[in-house]
Design a protein around this motif. Structure first.
Motif, PDB file in Angstrom:
ATOM      1  N   UNK A  16      62.015  54.236  47.875  1.00  0.00           N
ATOM      2  CA  UNK A  16      62.653  54.004  47.422  1.00  0.00           C
ATOM      3  C   UNK A  16      62.915  52.050  47.498  1.00  0.00           C
ATOM      4  N   UNK A  17      62.718  51.803  48.858  1.00  0.00           N
ATOM      5  CA  UNK A  17      63.015  50.252  48.551  1.00  0.00           C
ATOM      6  C   UNK A  17      62.427  49.710  48.590  1.00  0.00           C
ATOM      7  N   UNK A  18      60.931  49.836  48.149  1.00  0.00           N
ATOM      8  CA  UNK A  18      60.039  48.830  47.124  1.00  0.00           C
ATOM      9  C   UNK A  18      60.079  49.711  45.995  1.00  0.00           C
ATOM     10  N   UNK A  19      60.946  50.399  44.999  1.00  0.00           N
ATOM     11  CA  UNK A  19      60.967  50.346  43.745  1.00  0.00           C
ATOM     12  C   UNK A  19      61.254  49.157  43.035  1.00  0.00           C
ATOM     13  N   UNK A  20      60.748  47.948  42.960  1.00  0.00           N
ATOM     14  CA  UNK A  20      60.976  46.673  42.537  1.00  0.00           C
ATOM     15  C   UNK A  20      60.305  46.363  42.855  1.00  0.00           C
ATOM     16  N   UNK A  21      58.953  46.587  42.165  1.00  0.00           N
ATOM     17  CA  UNK A  21      57.673  44.864  42.155  1.00  0.00           C
ATOM     18  C   UNK A  21      58.103  44.007  41.367  1.00  0.00           C
ATOM     19  N   UNK A  22      57.801  43.039  41.450  1.00  0.00           N
ATOM     20  CA  UNK A  22      57.605  42.139  40.360  1.00  0.00           C
ATOM     21  C   UNK A  22      56.471  41.369  40.767  1.00  0.00           C
ATOM     22  N   UNK A  23      56.000  40.565  39.624  1.00  0.00           N
ATOM     23  CA  UNK A  23      54.604  39.862  39.578  1.00  0.00           C
ATOM     24  C   UNK A  23      54.786  38.032  40.190  1.00  0.00           C
ATOM     25  N   UNK A  24      54.108  38.140  41.089  1.00  0.00           N
ATOM     26  CA  UNK A  24      54.242  36.706  42.056  1.00  0.00           C
ATOM     27  C   UNK A  24      53.883  35.715  40.795  1.00  0.00           C
ATOM     28  N   UNK A  25      52.217  35.777  40.450  1.00  0.00           N
ATOM     29  CA  UNK A  25      51.625  35.536  39.333  1.00  0.00           C
ATOM     30  C   UNK A  25      51.648  35.194  38.680  1.00  0.00           C
ATOM     31  N   UNK A  26      51.631  34.334  37.456  1.00  0.00           N
ATOM     32  CA  UNK A  26      51.772  33.970  36.516  1.00  0.00           C
ATOM     33  C   UNK A  26      51.229  34.547  35.185  1.00  0.00           C
ATOM     34  N   UNK A  27      49.815  34.958  35.590  1.00  0.00           N
ATOM     35  CA  UNK A  27      48.691  35.104  34.671  1.00  0.00           C
ATOM     36  C   UNK A  27      47.592  36.478  35.629  1.00  0.00           C
ATOM     37  N   UNK A  28      46.902  37.337  34.819  1.00  0.00           N
ATOM     38  CA  UNK A  28      45.837  37.507  35.614  1.00  0.00           C
ATOM     39  C   UNK A  28      44.428  37.130  35.451  1.00  0.00           C
ATOM     40  N   UNK A  29      44.093  37.256  36.700  1.00  0.00           N
ATOM     41  CA  UNK A  29      42.231  36.921  37.237  1.00  0.00           C
ATOM     42  C   UNK A  29      41.571  37.317  36.644  1.00  0.00           C
ATOM     43  N   UNK A  30      40.310  37.110  37.141  1.00  0.00           N
ATOM     44  CA  UNK A  30      39.086  37.760  38.045  1.00  0.00           C
ATOM     45  C   UNK A  30      39.024  37.683  39.317  1.00  0.00           C
ATOM     46  N   UNK A  31      37.794  38.263  39.618  1.00  0.00           N
ATOM     47  CA  UNK A  31      37.755  38.697  41.171  1.00  0.00           C
ATOM     48  C   UNK A  31      36.495  37.459  41.338  1.00  0.00           C
ATOM     49  N   UNK A  32      36.436  36.038  42.298  1.00  0.00           N
ATOM     50  CA  UNK A  32      35.191  35.120  42.415  1.00  0.00           C
ATOM     51  C   UNK A  32      34.690  35.548  43.546  1.00  0.00           C
ATOM     52  N   UNK A  33      32.934  35.830  43.592  1.00  0.00           N
ATOM     53  CA  UNK A  33      32.985  35.957  45.521  1.00  0.00           C
ATOM     54  C   UNK A  33      31.423  35.863  44.204  1.00  0.00           C
ATOM     55  N   UNK A  34      30.772  35.839  45.135  1.00  0.00           N
ATOM     56  CA  UNK A  34      29.270  36.049  44.711  1.00  0.00           C
ATOM     57  C   UNK A  34      28.308  37.352  44.565  1.00  0.00           C
ATOM     58  N   UNK A  35      28.855  38.452  45.267  1.00  0.00           N
ATOM     59  CA  UNK A  35      27.772  39.149  45.160  1.00  0.00           C
ATOM     60  C   UNK A  35      26.635  39.371  44.832  1.00  0.00           C
ATOM     61  N   UNK A  36      26.092  40.252  44.361  1.00  0.00           N
ATOM     62  CA  UNK A  36      24.834  40.147  43.712  1.00  0.00           C
ATOM     63  C   UNK A  36      24.344  39.437  42.471  1.00  0.00           C
ATOM     64  N   UNK A  37      25.593  39.138  42.379  1.00  0.00           N
ATOM     65  CA  UNK A  37      25.712  37.872  40.787  1.00  0.00           C
ATOM     66  C   UNK A  37      24.422  36.629  40.777  1.00  0.00           C
ATOM     67  N   UNK A  38      23.411  36.923  40.730  1.00  0.00           N
ATOM     68  CA  UNK A  38      22.160  36.165  40.973  1.00  0.00           C
ATOM     69  C   UNK A  38      21.820  34.910  39.832  1.00  0.00           C
ATOM     70  N   UNK A  39      22.196  34.599  39.099  1.00  0.00           N
ATOM     71  CA  UNK A  39      21.692  33.275  37.663  1.00  0.00           C
ATOM     72  C   UNK A  39      21.987  32.175  38.063  1.00  0.00           C
ATOM     73  N   UNK A  40      20.938  31.200  37.860  1.00  0.00           N
ATOM     74  CA  UNK A  40      21.047  30.094  38.499  1.00  0.00           C
ATOM     75  C   UNK A  40      22.142  29.464  38.284  1.00  0.00           C
ATOM     76  N   UNK A  41      22.812  28.582  39.331  1.00  0.00           N
ATOM     77  CA  UNK A  41      24.172  27.396  38.790  1.00  0.00           C
ATOM     78  C   UNK A  41      25.081  28.617  38.701  1.00  0.00           C
TER      79      UNK A  41
END
Length: 425
Positions: free
Chosen positions: A325-350
């Motif tokens: 109950x101590x954490x019953x209130x969550x709040x957004x820290x960032x104003x927007x949502x965004x995708x994950x950014x990492x190379x992973x297996x994404x091999x398209x040139x550029x």
């Protein structure tokens, strides 16, 4: 060393002779005002002070500032007597802490880092003269994810995870935690005070989305430990899958308030409507007066169907924490949502940074050049941190909302964002 000051500020770029820095940390002596900076300096972390025909040494730089950061002195190697085991030995994840508590040993400085050779060990160093000279005082074998910290009674402590839990990535699969304490400046540790906290199996990697290939994944960050500076209580925040039901991880907190037993896990994040989503990369800070705690993390609750887009969420809690109950209130820290950014297996040139190439499937592509093994393809900001004073919380995170265009390809860029939040009354 190249020392560059940003115009109109006291922000410096520290670049040693032997390559760029990474994983930077700092600590300050509250009595003398000396500021200590540590970082990874080079990969491999080997140099040859007496020429290439003589034994090599491990390079672990510590920078000092005696002017509150206005000027920074040349780096001092804290491990000048540590002989390398192979030409490609490297250091990782340095931490520095000052014993700022009044009494004997006040002002001692401790440095810890992981030494990969190729086994992973934790090296603990100490300076008793303001960082001018260093001694190696402990080597803890077969470990990862470790750091040094201080408690209120001058105990120097080291926490780590066993190397078999990390699978070579430096990110725990099981979030197993060990803590050892020493009351003699690190010369020996209380084996009876080693703490072992086992999780539910955790999770190491997160998919780009619910429809992405199974191996297109990124690491979910490291757990974090904090000390209450007012009473010495310990807090451990981590991500882990629930004991039953979904395998999508939550953020959990465990606390040690009696010096003997850790509390059961307390869930920090709230899942609206009971819909299970991914949470990862927690960061935590305790208010210096010991009355409150702040935790922030990466959260996918705003994209429950695709399990891809991320938003930063946080929560304040009054101490001591008695229930979720101590954490019953969550709040957004960032104003927007965004995708994950990492190379992973994404091999398209550029569409990826050539310095951090994607993870190619050699079983499909056949012979692949060695530098295309994707050593860092599964990383997306794994050292987010929160700090605080008695007025504010200061928090940084990796944020991918902005876009950039290179080679005719528009993609989200990896940025670092900073916020200052006032402690609630």
């Amino acid at each position: 060393m190249a020392l560059r000051r940003n115009r109109g500020s006291s922000v410096y770029s520290l670049t040693p002779h032997r390559c760029d820095t990474a994983d930077a940390k700092l600590a300050r002596d509250s009595t003398s005002g000396t500021v200590y900076f540590v970082a990874n300096a080079q990969r491999p972390s080997v140099y040859y002070p007496n020429g290439p025909s003589q034994p090599g040494r491990i390079y672990s730089p510590v920078w000092r500032s005696t002017s509150n950061g206005d000027t920074v002195q040349a780096p001092i190697n804290a491990t000048g007597n540590l002989t390398n085991q192979a030409w490609n030995d490297l250091t990782d994840a340095p931490f520095v802490v000052v014993d700022n508590f009044p009494g004997t040993n006040q002002g001692d400085v401790y440095l810890s880092f992981a030494w990969l050779h190729p086994r992973s060990d934790i090296i603990l160093c100490r300076s008793t003269n303001g960082g001018l000279d260093w001694q190696i005082i402990q080597q803890i074998n077969d470990t990862c994810g470790g750091n040094v910290f201080m408690t209120t009674n001058h105990e120097v402590c080291v926490r780590w995870q066993p190397d078999q839990d990390c699978r070579g990535r430096g990110h725990p699969y099981t979030n197993t935690l060990y803590i050892a304490r020493s009351n003699n400046r690190g010369a020996s540790f209380y084996t009876t005070n080693v703490t072992h906290l086992q999780s539910n199996g955790g999770t190491s990697l997160f998919n780009r989305s619910s429809t992405s290939p199974a191996n297109d994944q990124f690491a979910g960050g490291v757990a974090e430990l904090a000390v209450n500076p007012a009473n010495g209580h310990l807090y451990w925040v981590y991500y882990d899958k629930p004991a039953t039901g979904t395998s999508r991880p939550n953020i959990y907190l465990r606390q040690l308030t009696n010096g003997l037993e850790w509390s059961d896990p307390i869930q920090v994040n709230v899942e609206p409507g009971g819909v299970a989503t991914d949470q990862s990369e927690p960061a935590m800070t305790v208010k210096p007066d010991g009355t409150k705690l702040f935790i922030a993390w990466y959260d996918r609750r705003d994209d429950p169907s695709n399990q891809s887009l991320i938003r930063m969420y946080g929560s304040f809690a009054a101490l001591p924490i008695l229930s979720s109950n101590a954490f019953a209130t969550n709040f957004p820290v960032s104003t927007v949502i965004f995708p994950p950014v990492f190379s992973g297996t994404h091999t398209n040139a550029g569409e990826y940074d050539s310095v951090y190439p994607p993870l190619y499937d050699q079983g499909v592509l056949g012979c692949v050049p060695g530098w295309y093994l994707g050593a860092f393809s599964q990383y997306m900001g794994d050292y987010d941190l929160a700090f605080s004073d008695n007025n504010y919380v200061y928090y940084t995170w990796g944020d991918n909302r902005n876009t950039t265009t290179n080679h005719g390809v528009t993609r989200n860029q990896a940025d670092v964002r900073f916020i200052r939040l006032a402690w609630p009354h």
